[in-house]
Design a protein around this motif. Structure first.
Motif, PDB file in Angstrom:
ATOM      1  N   UNK A 100       0.717  -1.288  -0.140  1.00 36.32           N
ATOM      2  CA  UNK A 100       0.026   0.020  -0.078  1.00 36.32           C
ATOM      3  C   UNK A 100       1.033   1.384   0.051  1.00 36.32           C
ATOM      4  N   UNK A 101       2.095   1.218   0.619  1.00 36.56           N
ATOM      5  CA  UNK A 101       2.930   2.284   0.836  1.00 36.56           C
ATOM      6  C   UNK A 101       4.213   1.684   1.474  1.00 36.56           C
ATOM      7  N   UNK A 102       5.051   2.192   0.895  1.00 37.15           N
ATOM      8  CA  UNK A 102       6.603   2.262   1.678  1.00 37.15           C
ATOM      9  C   UNK A 102       7.519   3.196   1.408  1.00 37.15           C
ATOM     10  N   UNK A 103       8.103   3.772   2.619  1.00 37.69           N
ATOM     11  CA  UNK A 103       8.881   4.883   2.554  1.00 37.69           C
ATOM     12  C   UNK A 103       9.779   4.777   3.426  1.00 37.69           C
ATOM     13  N   UNK A 104      11.179   5.305   3.354  1.00 36.98           N
ATOM     14  CA  UNK A 104      12.379   5.101   4.191  1.00 36.98           C
ATOM     15  C   UNK A 104      12.497   6.295   4.567  1.00 36.98           C
ATOM     16  N   UNK A 105      13.535   6.599   5.798  1.00 42.21           N
ATOM     17  CA  UNK A 105      13.955   7.722   6.530  1.00 42.21           C
ATOM     18  C   UNK A 105      15.180   7.242   7.043  1.00 42.21           C
ATOM     19  N   UNK A 106      16.274   8.151   6.509  1.00 43.21           N
ATOM     20  CA  UNK A 106      17.608   7.912   7.280  1.00 43.21           C
ATOM     21  C   UNK A 106      18.274   9.281   7.657  1.00 43.21           C
ATOM     22  N   UNK A 107      19.118   9.012   8.648  1.00 44.58           N
ATOM     23  CA  UNK A 107      19.900  10.224   8.858  1.00 44.58           C
ATOM     24  C   UNK A 107      21.312   9.545   9.533  1.00 44.58           C
ATOM     25  N   UNK A 108      22.287  10.504   9.236  1.00 45.75           N
ATOM     26  CA  UNK A 108      23.608   9.969   9.724  1.00 45.75           C
ATOM     27  C   UNK A 108      24.807  11.215   9.478  1.00 45.75           C
ATOM     28  N   UNK A 109      25.936  10.427   9.443  1.00 46.76           N
ATOM     29  CA  UNK A 109      27.221  11.098   9.236  1.00 46.76           C
ATOM     30  C   UNK A 109      27.889  10.797   7.998  1.00 46.76           C
ATOM     31  N   UNK A 110      28.421  11.753   7.249  1.00 44.01           N
ATOM     32  CA  UNK A 110      29.215  11.461   6.052  1.00 44.01           C
ATOM     33  C   UNK A 110      30.447  11.976   6.237  1.00 44.01           C
ATOM     34  N   UNK A 111      31.704  11.326   5.797  1.00 42.46           N
ATOM     35  CA  UNK A 111      32.950  11.963   5.838  1.00 42.46           C
ATOM     36  C   UNK A 111      33.580  11.564   4.471  1.00 42.46           C
ATOM     37  N   UNK A 112      34.118  12.815   3.899  1.00 42.28           N
ATOM     38  CA  UNK A 112      34.929  12.617   2.603  1.00 42.28           C
ATOM     39  C   UNK A 112      36.174  13.302   2.713  1.00 42.28           C
ATOM     40  N   UNK A 113      37.501  12.665   2.600  1.00 39.15           N
ATOM     41  CA  UNK A 113      38.381  13.136   2.419  1.00 39.15           C
ATOM     42  C   UNK A 113      38.679  13.458   0.492  1.00 39.15           C
ATOM     43  N   UNK A 114      39.021  14.351   0.352  1.00 38.28           N
ATOM     44  CA  UNK A 114      39.325  14.673  -1.377  1.00 38.28           C
ATOM     45  C   UNK A 114      40.725  15.218  -1.496  1.00 38.28           C
ATOM     46  N   UNK A 115      41.080  15.398  -2.673  1.00 34.68           N
ATOM     47  CA  UNK A 115      42.295  16.077  -3.221  1.00 34.68           C
ATOM     48  C   UNK A 115      42.119  16.106  -4.879  1.00 34.68           C
ATOM     49  N   UNK A 116      42.578  17.423  -5.060  1.00 43.11           N
ATOM     50  CA  UNK A 116      42.817  17.833  -6.483  1.00 43.11           C
ATOM     51  C   UNK A 116      43.942  17.023  -7.283  1.00 43.11           C
ATOM     52  N   UNK A 117      43.611  16.262  -8.185  1.00 43.08           N
ATOM     53  CA  UNK A 117      44.720  15.640  -8.736  1.00 43.08           C
ATOM     54  C   UNK A 117      45.100  16.613 -10.062  1.00 43.08           C
ATOM     55  N   UNK A 118      43.983  17.273 -10.614  1.00 41.47           N
ATOM     56  CA  UNK A 118      44.696  18.194 -11.636  1.00 41.47           C
ATOM     57  C   UNK A 118      43.718  19.463 -11.413  1.00 41.47           C
ATOM     58  N   UNK A 119      43.924  20.582 -11.957  1.00 38.55           N
ATOM     59  CA  UNK A 119      43.309  21.865 -11.521  1.00 38.55           C
ATOM     60  C   UNK A 119      41.712  21.855 -12.134  1.00 38.55           C
ATOM     61  N   UNK A 120      41.413  20.849 -12.813  1.00 40.09           N
ATOM     62  CA  UNK A 120      39.904  20.413 -13.316  1.00 40.09           C
ATOM     63  C   UNK A 120      39.433  19.397 -12.801  1.00 40.09           C
ATOM     64  N   UNK A 121      40.167  18.478 -12.063  1.00 43.26           N
ATOM     65  CA  UNK A 121      39.546  17.159 -11.542  1.00 43.26           C
ATOM     66  C   UNK A 121      39.674  16.812 -10.039  1.00 43.26           C
ATOM     67  N   UNK A 122      38.755  16.735  -9.240  1.00 43.52           N
ATOM     68  CA  UNK A 122      38.786  16.294  -7.741  1.00 43.52           C
ATOM     69  C   UNK A 122      38.499  14.892  -7.531  1.00 43.52           C
ATOM     70  N   UNK A 123      39.253  14.291  -6.776  1.00 47.22           N
ATOM     71  CA  UNK A 123      38.847  12.874  -6.452  1.00 47.22           C
ATOM     72  C   UNK A 123      38.649  12.692  -4.781  1.00 47.22           C
ATOM     73  N   UNK A 124      37.687  11.879  -4.597  1.00 41.77           N
ATOM     74  CA  UNK A 124      37.481  11.913  -2.935  1.00 41.77           C
ATOM     75  C   UNK A 124      37.032  10.413  -2.647  1.00 41.77           C
ATOM     76  N   UNK A 125      36.970  10.131  -1.374  1.00 44.40           N
ATOM     77  CA  UNK A 125      36.524   8.989  -0.746  1.00 44.40           C
ATOM     78  C   UNK A 125      35.294   9.048   0.017  1.00 44.40           C
ATOM     79  N   UNK A 126      34.622   8.166   0.044  1.00 40.99           N
ATOM     80  CA  UNK A 126      33.180   8.193   1.122  1.00 40.99           C
ATOM     81  C   UNK A 126      33.230   7.379   2.147  1.00 40.99           C
ATOM     82  N   UNK A 127      32.844   7.576   3.475  1.00 36.83           N
ATOM     83  CA  UNK A 127      32.965   6.751   4.661  1.00 36.83           C
ATOM     84  C   UNK A 127      31.770   7.074   5.266  1.00 36.83           C
ATOM     85  N   UNK A 128      30.623   6.421   5.547  1.00 33.39           N
ATOM     86  CA  UNK A 128      29.338   7.146   6.027  1.00 33.39           C
ATOM     87  C   UNK A 128      28.871   5.976   6.961  1.00 33.39           C
ATOM     88  N   UNK A 129      28.130   6.542   8.050  1.00 35.81           N
ATOM     89  CA  UNK A 129      27.263   5.502   8.818  1.00 35.81           C
ATOM     90  C   UNK A 129      25.837   5.919   8.937  1.00 35.81           C
TER      91      UNK A 129
END
Length: 370
Positions: A100-129
């Motif tokens: 009949x209905x299905x919905x989900x609610x979430x909340x938490x913390x997201x941590x992202x280290x990142x680095x600029x490899x090139x002046x126009x390209x950023x790469x990053x990691x994702x760690x979350x709970x």
């Protein structure tokens, strides 16, 4: 049907923790109106940083780490549901259940280290709970002459925790005094009772502009609009101890009630068929109706009998399942803003929305040279 709690809320977590999190005030290099007297670039990254500096571009610090709090709510579509017991055969129960209905609610913390490899390209990691809860309203139906009968319905809001890890990249370009970013990331989310982590791919295009604030060179505010699309592995497979779903006594009561209803449906079908004259029984419409109802009744009896056998060994019994899931709306809109106090500290807020989804993000980022 509480066995659905893990995959349903899992999908919400995937949507929650795979949204872009790079500092959007830093997704392009700013061509200063006046070249700096100091043309030396003291950091290793990005590659070509020295050459870009010499051309008059004001580069952001090359590395950073962001911490964000996220909340999100999504409508979810579930299909192709199969269940089984104790490693036995799986039964597709789509003909017996209605969501009949299905919905989900979430909340938490997201941590992202990142680095600029090139002046126009950023790469990053994702760690979350995340902590999540789902609201599920599902009914179990049996065919009867003249329609369907609901055997019983279940409304539940289970809770669970999950962890997410992954990586992403953000190509960027400065245009017309603003910038465009094409964020893409790849994540794997691990939840108890799942056979393997679930993979998701996010595409998150955005366009924005940054405005200087006051006399301080590095203080500014950014605003942006964009879209958000997620592609998740649809199939979910897992197994749960049967005692974690319902107490043994409740299992026995519901199975017994279902078996009584199946018997009543069988009696009704037989009486209806016997009430027809030979000409009516020869009618293809009536024959197909009888065969379809008989097949569903037999199937319901088979599933209930399998559940009864499993409950009799409830201490070690398992409920096995597979299903497909997806969010009701594939695309949603996002609007956001970021205040940059200086080149090291940024504060960010963002709101995502569609007819079947809402998301709020608030975060803090620190950047440094590398």
């Amino acid at each position: 049907m509480n066995f659905l709690k893990t995959p349903l809320a899992l999908l919400c977590v995937l949507f929650l923790f795979t949204s872009v999190d790079t500092a959007l005030a830093q997704v392009y290099s700013d061509l200063s109106k006046e070249k700096s007297e100091d043309m030396d670039y003291p950091y290793l990254l990005p590659i070509w940083g020295q050459k870009v500096k010499e051309k008059g571009f004001d580069l952001p610090y090359s590395a950073g780490i962001g911490v964000n709090y996220l909340w999100q709510e999504s409508d979810i579509i579930i299909s192709n549901v199969s269940i089984g017991f104790n490693g036995g055969p799986l039964y597709n129960v789509d003909e017996l259940i209605r969501f009949n209905s299905t919905s989900a609610e979430s909340w938490g913390i997201n941590i992202r280290p990142d680095v600029w490899i090139l002046p126009f390209l950023n790469v990053y990691g994702i760690f979350a709970r995340a902590e999540s809860t789902t609201a599920v309203d599902v009914g179990i139906y049996l065919p009867r002459i003249g329609g369907e009968e609901e055997l019983f319905s279940i409304q539940t809001s289970p809770e669970f925790s999950s962890e997410t890890a992954g990586f992403g990249l953000t190509p960027t370009i400065g245009v017309w005094g603003g910038w465009i970013a094409f964020d893409m990331n790849f994540t794997w989310t691990d939840v108890d009772k799942q056979e393997k982590p679930v993979f998701a791919f996010i595409f998150d295009p955005r366009i924005g502009k940054t405005f200087k604030l006051g006399r301080k060179k590095d203080r500014n505010i950014s605003v942006w609009v964009g879209g958000f699309r997620v592609k998740v592995n649809r199939d979910t497979k897992g197994s749960l101890p049967i005692g974690d779903i319902l107490p043994t006594e409740e299992w026995e009561t519901r199975i017994a009630q279902g078996q009584v209803k199946v018997g009543e449906a069988q009696t009704e079908l037989d009486q209806w068929w016997e009430s027809l004259n030979p000409v009516e029984q020869a009618n293809p419409v009536n024959r197909l109706r009888r065969e379809a109802n008989q097949r569903k009744i037999n199937f319901a009896a088979t599933v209930l009998n399998s559940a009864e056998d499993a409950v009799s060994n409830a201490e070690n019994a398992t409920l096995d399942y597979t299903l497909d899931k997806e969010q009701a709306k594939l695309w949603s809109m996002t609007v956001g803003s970021q205040f940059q106090l200086n080149k090291s500290w940024m504060i960010r807020a963002e709101y995502g929305f569609s007819s079947g989804r809402q998301q709020i993000l608030a975060g803090l980022q620190y950047r440094f040279g590398l």
